[in-house]
Design a protein around this motif. Structure first.
Motif, PDB file in Angstrom:
ATOM      1  N   PHE B 177       1.200  -1.218   0.144  1.00 17.95           N
ATOM      2  CA  PHE B 177      -0.034   0.091  -0.181  1.00 17.95           C
ATOM      3  C   PHE B 177       0.952   1.658   0.008  1.00 17.95           C
ATOM      4  O   PHE B 177       0.317   2.402  -0.720  1.00 17.95           O
ATOM      5  CB  PHE B 177      -0.646  -0.027   1.058  1.00 17.95           C
ATOM      6  CG  PHE B 177      -2.136  -1.233   0.999  1.00 17.95           C
ATOM      7  CD1 PHE B 177      -2.579  -1.491   0.239  1.00 17.95           C
ATOM      8  CD2 PHE B 177      -2.665  -1.259   2.365  1.00 17.95           C
ATOM      9  CE1 PHE B 177      -3.641  -2.304  -0.512  1.00 17.95           C
ATOM     10  CE2 PHE B 177      -3.815  -1.936   2.084  1.00 17.95           C
ATOM     11  CZ  PHE B 177      -4.121  -3.826   0.735  1.00 17.95           C
ATOM     12  N   ALA B 178       2.118   0.893   0.487  1.00 17.69           N
ATOM     13  CA  ALA B 178       2.734   2.771   0.595  1.00 17.69           C
ATOM     14  C   ALA B 178       3.059   2.750  -0.227  1.00 17.69           C
ATOM     15  O   ALA B 178       4.036   3.918  -1.131  1.00 17.69           O
ATOM     16  CB  ALA B 178       3.759   1.992   1.773  1.00 17.69           C
ATOM     17  N   HIS B 179       3.664   1.668  -1.528  1.00 17.33           N
ATOM     18  CA  HIS B 179       4.452   1.710  -2.684  1.00 17.33           C
ATOM     19  C   HIS B 179       3.431   2.431  -3.333  1.00 17.33           C
ATOM     20  O   HIS B 179       4.086   2.904  -4.341  1.00 17.33           O
ATOM     21  CB  HIS B 179       5.125  -0.095  -2.696  1.00 17.33           C
ATOM     22  CG  HIS B 179       5.609   0.337  -4.478  1.00 17.33           C
ATOM     23  ND1 HIS B 179       6.361  -0.770  -4.910  1.00 17.33           N
ATOM     24  CD2 HIS B 179       6.015   1.231  -5.287  1.00 17.33           C
ATOM     25  CE1 HIS B 179       6.597  -0.178  -5.787  1.00 17.33           C
ATOM     26  NE2 HIS B 179       6.966   1.043  -6.284  1.00 17.33           N
ATOM     27  N   VAL B 180       2.266   1.742  -3.793  1.00 20.79           N
ATOM     28  CA  VAL B 180       0.876   2.418  -4.263  1.00 20.79           C
ATOM     29  C   VAL B 180       0.764   3.552  -4.571  1.00 20.79           C
ATOM     30  O   VAL B 180       0.749   4.316  -5.174  1.00 20.79           O
ATOM     31  CB  VAL B 180      -0.365   1.698  -4.186  1.00 20.79           C
ATOM     32  CG1 VAL B 180      -1.169   2.313  -4.867  1.00 20.79           C
ATOM     33  CG2 VAL B 180      -0.128   0.511  -4.551  1.00 20.79           C
ATOM     34  N   ALA B 181       0.361   3.967  -2.910  1.00 18.18           N
ATOM     35  CA  ALA B 181       0.410   5.741  -2.379  1.00 18.18           C
ATOM     36  C   ALA B 181       1.388   6.684  -2.816  1.00 18.18           C
ATOM     37  O   ALA B 181       1.635   7.446  -3.751  1.00 18.18           O
ATOM     38  CB  ALA B 181       0.603   5.470  -0.611  1.00 18.18           C
ATOM     39  N   LEU B 182       2.780   5.993  -3.310  1.00 16.32           N
ATOM     40  CA  LEU B 182       3.729   6.506  -3.419  1.00 16.32           C
ATOM     41  C   LEU B 182       3.594   6.835  -5.115  1.00 16.32           C
ATOM     42  O   LEU B 182       4.338   8.499  -5.499  1.00 16.32           O
ATOM     43  CB  LEU B 182       5.422   5.675  -3.103  1.00 16.32           C
ATOM     44  CG  LEU B 182       6.823   6.279  -4.423  1.00 16.32           C
ATOM     45  CD1 LEU B 182       6.931   8.304  -4.022  1.00 16.32           C
ATOM     46  CD2 LEU B 182       7.691   5.363  -3.651  1.00 16.32           C
ATOM     47  N   PHE B 262      12.192  11.124  -4.008  1.00 11.14           N
ATOM     48  CA  PHE B 262      10.929  10.076  -4.076  1.00 11.14           C
ATOM     49  C   PHE B 262      10.258  10.734  -4.621  1.00 11.14           C
ATOM     50  O   PHE B 262       8.933  11.089  -4.089  1.00 11.14           O
ATOM     51  CB  PHE B 262      10.752   8.658  -3.485  1.00 11.14           C
ATOM     52  CG  PHE B 262      11.831   8.368  -2.724  1.00 11.14           C
ATOM     53  CD1 PHE B 262      12.813   7.595  -3.230  1.00 11.14           C
ATOM     54  CD2 PHE B 262      11.739   7.895  -1.138  1.00 11.14           C
ATOM     55  CE1 PHE B 262      13.899   7.522  -2.383  1.00 11.14           C
ATOM     56  CE2 PHE B 262      12.673   7.195  -0.367  1.00 11.14           C
ATOM     57  CZ  PHE B 262      13.551   6.487  -1.446  1.00 11.14           C
ATOM     58  N   THR B 263      10.375  10.802  -6.323  1.00  9.91           N
ATOM     59  CA  THR B 263       8.728  10.809  -7.172  1.00  9.91           C
ATOM     60  C   THR B 263       8.170   9.887  -7.931  1.00  9.91           C
ATOM     61  O   THR B 263       8.650   8.807  -8.120  1.00  9.91           O
ATOM     62  CB  THR B 263       9.547  12.079  -7.760  1.00  9.91           C
ATOM     63  OG1 THR B 263      10.469  11.400  -8.764  1.00  9.91           O
ATOM     64  CG2 THR B 263      10.339  13.185  -7.433  1.00  9.91           C
ATOM     65  N   HIS B 267      12.681   6.443  -8.129  1.00 12.20           N
ATOM     66  CA  HIS B 267      11.703   5.947  -6.613  1.00 12.20           C
ATOM     67  C   HIS B 267      12.839   4.663  -6.910  1.00 12.20           C
ATOM     68  O   HIS B 267      11.704   3.857  -6.091  1.00 12.20           O
ATOM     69  CB  HIS B 267      10.754   5.843  -6.252  1.00 12.20           C
ATOM     70  CG  HIS B 267      10.447   5.201  -7.090  1.00 12.20           C
ATOM     71  ND1 HIS B 267       9.206   5.693  -7.594  1.00 12.20           N
ATOM     72  CD2 HIS B 267       9.467   4.037  -6.343  1.00 12.20           C
ATOM     73  CE1 HIS B 267       8.055   4.906  -8.502  1.00 12.20           C
ATOM     74  NE2 HIS B 267       8.506   3.516  -7.462  1.00 12.20           N
ATOM     75  N   PHE B 268      13.964   4.704  -7.192  1.00 19.42           N
ATOM     76  CA  PHE B 268      14.584   3.064  -7.288  1.00 19.42           C
ATOM     77  C   PHE B 268      14.403   2.555  -5.778  1.00 19.42           C
ATOM     78  O   PHE B 268      14.687   1.401  -6.113  1.00 19.42           O
ATOM     79  CB  PHE B 268      15.842   2.981  -8.529  1.00 19.42           C
ATOM     80  CG  PHE B 268      16.818   1.257  -8.326  1.00 19.42           C
ATOM     81  CD1 PHE B 268      15.793   0.741  -8.472  1.00 19.42           C
ATOM     82  CD2 PHE B 268      18.339   1.442  -7.676  1.00 19.42           C
ATOM     83  CE1 PHE B 268      16.708  -0.568  -8.718  1.00 19.42           C
ATOM     84  CE2 PHE B 268      18.486  -0.160  -7.258  1.00 19.42           C
ATOM     85  CZ  PHE B 268      17.912  -0.409  -7.499  1.00 19.42           C
TER      86      PHE B 268
END
Lengths: 69, 294
Positions: B177-182, B262-263, B267-268
């Protein structure tokens, strides 16, 4: 035995999605789908595996820690 | 007229003290740990423990310093696409080494359980082996009584291992979820879900320590408990070390997110850290199945 094969198949599917996401991450190709798509699939598969294991043990389809073969 | 070719700039950093600091830290850790084990075995007091702690402290200083330099260079826009590719290659090799590492331990479990133990019990054409070595040996997994007479208790799958499975599974959901939010530029959700993931990781480690204390004190399940104790602690212990590393990586990412790094397009570091967390979770699901249940 069938349920163990099913769990084994799901484990392979989980690994496939994890490493598909890895390839997308490493290639960094903007034309490919985001890696989070495959990560989502792998998370869902993990949840299914754990629920399936709990159900299989509860119903006696899998006996925890049986003989080695 | 010859067309002039445009080359991409490639940032070459200044000489860095961190590699030699890291080498000194690893030397102190190896030297200190070796002496510490010998001192503990002989019941003597010495400098091994302090040397080990000094090595760990030096390693932490190196990690903070190296990460800080690297993050500052990245945020200063000094990196190029080619450097990004080299980071990805580095991550690919790291993943390869991790996969081989766990494959070796799962392979050891498979070999001990499915091949060596049945042979010792006379399977295949090994009837005489069983008769000559240990005639009363019975191939049962978990091997709670070794031919040498060491007795132990098998760790059940319910209780702490099941709780830890659920905790790690939920943490992989929050990490996703955090990744998707980013990717959707939702910073509030990103911070919240990443923070929850870190807390769940810490919770997992706390429960694993509790499980080990329980195993050692009340179940007589130790590293000396034969092949079952060996494979149990090697697999779960090394996994625990990977969860520790994953949690440290997520904490670094968390502070970077708080600082606005990170954008959605670049955001590698986050991708690599989050992928590593998912890898650790996948290994645990396999551990839960092959070590605790089957």
């Amino acid at each position: 035995m069938l349920v163990k094969l099913l769990v084994g198949g799901l484990l392979l599917f989980m690994l496939y999605n994890l490493f598909r996401a890895m390839i997308i991450m490493l290639k960094n190709d903007p034309n490919q789908p985001p890696m989070s798509k495959f990560i989502g699939r792998r998370v869902m598969t993990s949840a299914i595996i754990v629920i399936l294991l709990l159900l299989a043990v509860a119903t006696g389809l899998i006996t925890p820690n049986p003989r080695p073969y | 007229m010859a067309q002039q070719q445009v080359y991409e700039k490639y940032y070459v950093p200044d000489q860095s003290p961190w590699p030699i600091v890291g080498a000194i830290a690893l030397f102190l850790i190896a030297f200190g740990a070796g002496n510490f084990v010998v001192e503990q075995t002989k019941g003597e007091s010495g400098y091994g423990g302090w040397t080990l702690l000094a090595g760990i402290a030096t390693l932490l200083v190196m990690l903070v310093g190296w990460f800080r330099n690297q993050i500052h260079e990245s945020m200063a826009g000094k990196y190029s696409a080619q450097l990004g590719r080299s980071y990805r290659q580095g991550m690919a090799w790291f993943i390869f080494s991790e996969v081989m590492f766990f494959a070796a331990f799962f392979g050891a479990l498979f070999y001990a359980r499915m091949i060596a133990m049945p042979w010792l019990d006379g399977a295949g054409n090994n009837a005489m082996t069983a008769e000559v070595l240990w005639p009363n040996f019975e191939a049962v997994w978990p091997l709670t009584k070794t031919p040498g007479g060491v007795e132990t208790t098998a760790m059940g799958w319910m209780g702490l291992p099941l709780y830890n499975t659920i905790i790690l599974l939920i943490s992989s959901v929050t990490c996703h979820f955090a990744h998707v939010a980013l990717e959707k530029q939702q910073r509030g959700k990103l911070i919240a879900f990443l923070g929850v993931t870190i807390l769940l990781g810490c919770f997992f480690l706390t429960l694993q320590v509790e499980e080990y204390v329980h195993a050692y004190r009340e179940m007589n399940l130790t590293l000396q408990s034969g092949v079952y104790g060996n494979t149990f602690f090697l697999l779960t212990g090394f996994h625990g070390m990977h969860v520790t590393l994953g949690t440290i990586i997520l904490i670094v990412l968390f502070f970077r997110v708080l600082k606005g790094h990170f954008t959605p397009d670049n955001h590698f570091a986050f991708q690599a850290g989050s992928w590593y967390w998912h890898f650790v979770d996948v290994v645990w699901v396999m551990l839960f199945f092959f070590v605790y249940i089957l």
